[in-house]
Design an enzyme around this catalytic site. Structure first.
Site, PDB file in Angstrom:
ATOM      1  N   GLU A   1      -5.086  -4.837  -5.349  1.00  0.00           N
ATOM      2  CA  GLU A   1      -4.977  -5.430  -4.020  1.00  0.00           C
ATOM      3  C   GLU A   1      -4.665  -6.924  -4.117  1.00  0.00           C
ATOM      4  O   GLU A   1      -5.028  -7.593  -5.086  1.00  0.00           O
ATOM      5  CB  GLU A   1      -6.274  -5.215  -3.233  1.00  0.00           C
ATOM      6  CG  GLU A   1      -6.506  -3.759  -2.853  1.00  0.00           C
ATOM      7  CD  GLU A   1      -7.777  -3.562  -2.051  1.00  0.00           C
ATOM      8  OE1 GLU A   1      -8.508  -4.546  -1.830  1.00  0.00           O
ATOM      9  OE2 GLU A   1      -8.044  -2.414  -1.630  1.00  0.00           O
TER      10      GLU A   1
ATOM     11  N   SER B   1       0.836  -1.193   0.000  1.00  0.00           N
ATOM     12  CA  SER B   1       0.000   0.000   0.000  1.00  0.00           C
ATOM     13  C   SER B   1       0.880   1.257   0.000  1.00  0.00           C
ATOM     14  O   SER B   1       1.615   1.491  -0.952  1.00  0.00           O
ATOM     15  CB  SER B   1      -0.951  -0.042   1.201  1.00  0.00           C
ATOM     16  OG  SER B   1      -1.924   0.974   1.130  1.00  0.00           O
TER      17      SER B   1
ATOM     18  N   HIS C   1      -3.758  -0.232  -4.613  1.00  0.00           N
ATOM     19  CA  HIS C   1      -5.222  -0.420  -4.527  1.00  0.00           C
ATOM     20  C   HIS C   1      -5.847  -0.005  -5.866  1.00  0.00           C
ATOM     21  O   HIS C   1      -6.894   0.643  -5.911  1.00  0.00           O
ATOM     22  CB  HIS C   1      -5.817   0.427  -3.397  1.00  0.00           C
ATOM     23  CG  HIS C   1      -5.283   0.119  -2.036  1.00  0.00           C
ATOM     24  ND1 HIS C   1      -5.694  -0.956  -1.291  1.00  0.00           N
ATOM     25  CD2 HIS C   1      -4.346   0.765  -1.278  1.00  0.00           C
ATOM     26  CE1 HIS C   1      -5.056  -0.965  -0.125  1.00  0.00           C
ATOM     27  NE2 HIS C   1      -4.220   0.062  -0.105  1.00  0.00           N
TER      28      HIS C   1
END
Length: 335
Positions: free
Chosen positions: A211, A142, A184
């Site tokens: 993801e 992330s 993401h």
């Protein structure tokens, strides 16, 4: 084409550069754990020493403790956490010493601007780069993924249409030059802002990672895709755009960008910008699947909180307030 200095390479007689594992967030932590297992393998397994850098996370020691537990379950006994919160912390000798002999460095999710602002350009930031140049695998999930590149998505809005001012670029930690990484990617509809960024900076290759998906970049600059989703690559070498004259928040004209959508098992040469022959997908083992039974409800809840952290930095604070409000209601009811 990427210049030769844009992708890490090894020279004869020089230390071999380590791998980079760039994870799009919300990687599987309970079942197959294919991505985390690959990190553990490249970090040396039972002989490895992993340092978890959780500066980006607003969840404090909880994020560190979760990954410490996961990596120990996967076979690395020597796992340590490091969470400098100021640049002074990141310049401390103890922070640099924590990287000594590290065979794997893992950067958690959260806020990538916090991570780069605290660590970038400090003694710790230089130590991470040095360890990577001497063979250590560096992974980021992330926010940690975005910060791996030299140029980084600082923040921005979602949407399919590229518009002026929809995103902001800043400096990352500098481990992978010549690219800009977004995470993401499919889940938060970030194609528009990555298109806008490569239109404004066509020397960069845009990489968007879904993801539970990772881009594993080797010392030669060849990227292998792992996980359930895809890695999207935007190559603006033949770009045509009016980005330089579009005002305010209006849509841009962008044409000629080559788009590659690459699922697990495929490889892509970042230096030559071309697809390579696919690899055989990695399947789960019975041992991996059996570990699912050991996960507690507390772990599951923490995993969900960590997965949501990059979407909205106020989410952890809202959750804390809700818990406090519920506790007060219980106390009032018992009076």
């Amino acid at each position: 084409m990427l210049r030769p200095d844009m992708v890490p390479t090894s020279r004869p007689g020089a230390p071999r550069t380590g791998h980079l594992l760039i994870i799009g967030g919300a990687e599987e932590k309970l079942r197959q754990r294919q991505i985390l297992s690959r990190f553990v393998s490249l970090a040396g397994g039972a002989d490895g020493r992993v340092v978890i850098v959780s500066t980006a996370s607003s969840l404090g020691d909880e994020a560190t403790e979760l990954y410490e537990s996961l990596f120990r379950q996967l076979g690395i006994p020597d796992v340590r956490g490091l969470r400098p919160l100021t640049r002074d912390d990141a310049n401390e000798a103890s922070a640099v010493e924590a990287m000594n002999d590290a065979t794997g460095i893992f950067m958690t999710g959260g806020n990538q601007l916090r991570l780069s602002s605290v660590i970038g350009g400090t003694a710790l930031g230089r130590a991470i780069i040095d360890r990577h140049r001497h063979g250590t695998i560096v992974a980021g999930t992330s926010a940690g993924a975005s910060a791996i590149s030299t140029h980084m998505v600082a923040f921005g809005t979602s949407g399919s249409t590229p518009k002026q001012r929809m995103t902001q670029m800043s400096a990352g930690l500098g481990l992978l030059p010549g690219v800009i990484i977004d995470q993401h990617f499919e889940q938060r509809n970030r194609i528009g802002r990555l298109l806008a960024l490569v239109a404004q900076s066509p020397a960069l290759l845009g990489i968007g990672i879904d993801e539970d998906t990772a881009a594993l970049v080797g010392p030669s600059g060849v990227m292998e895709v792992l996980g359930k989703g895809s890695v999207t690559i935007l190559d603006p070498a033949r770009l045509q755009t009016d980005a330089y004259e579009v005002k305010r928040h209006r849509p841009m004209m962008i044409s000629g960008v080559m788009l590659h959508s690459i699922p697990s098992g495929y490889r892509f040469d970042l230096r030559k910008r071309r697809l390579l022959a696919p690899l055989r997908p990695v399947s789960a083992t019975d041992r991996d699947l059996a570990r699912l039974a050991t996960a507690s409800n507390v772990t599951r809840k923490l995993i969900r909180r960590i997965a949501a952290e990059g979407a909205d930095d106020t989410a952890p604070e809202r959750a804390r307030r809700r818990a406090l409000h519920a506790r007060r209601l219980e106390e009032e009811a018992s009076e």
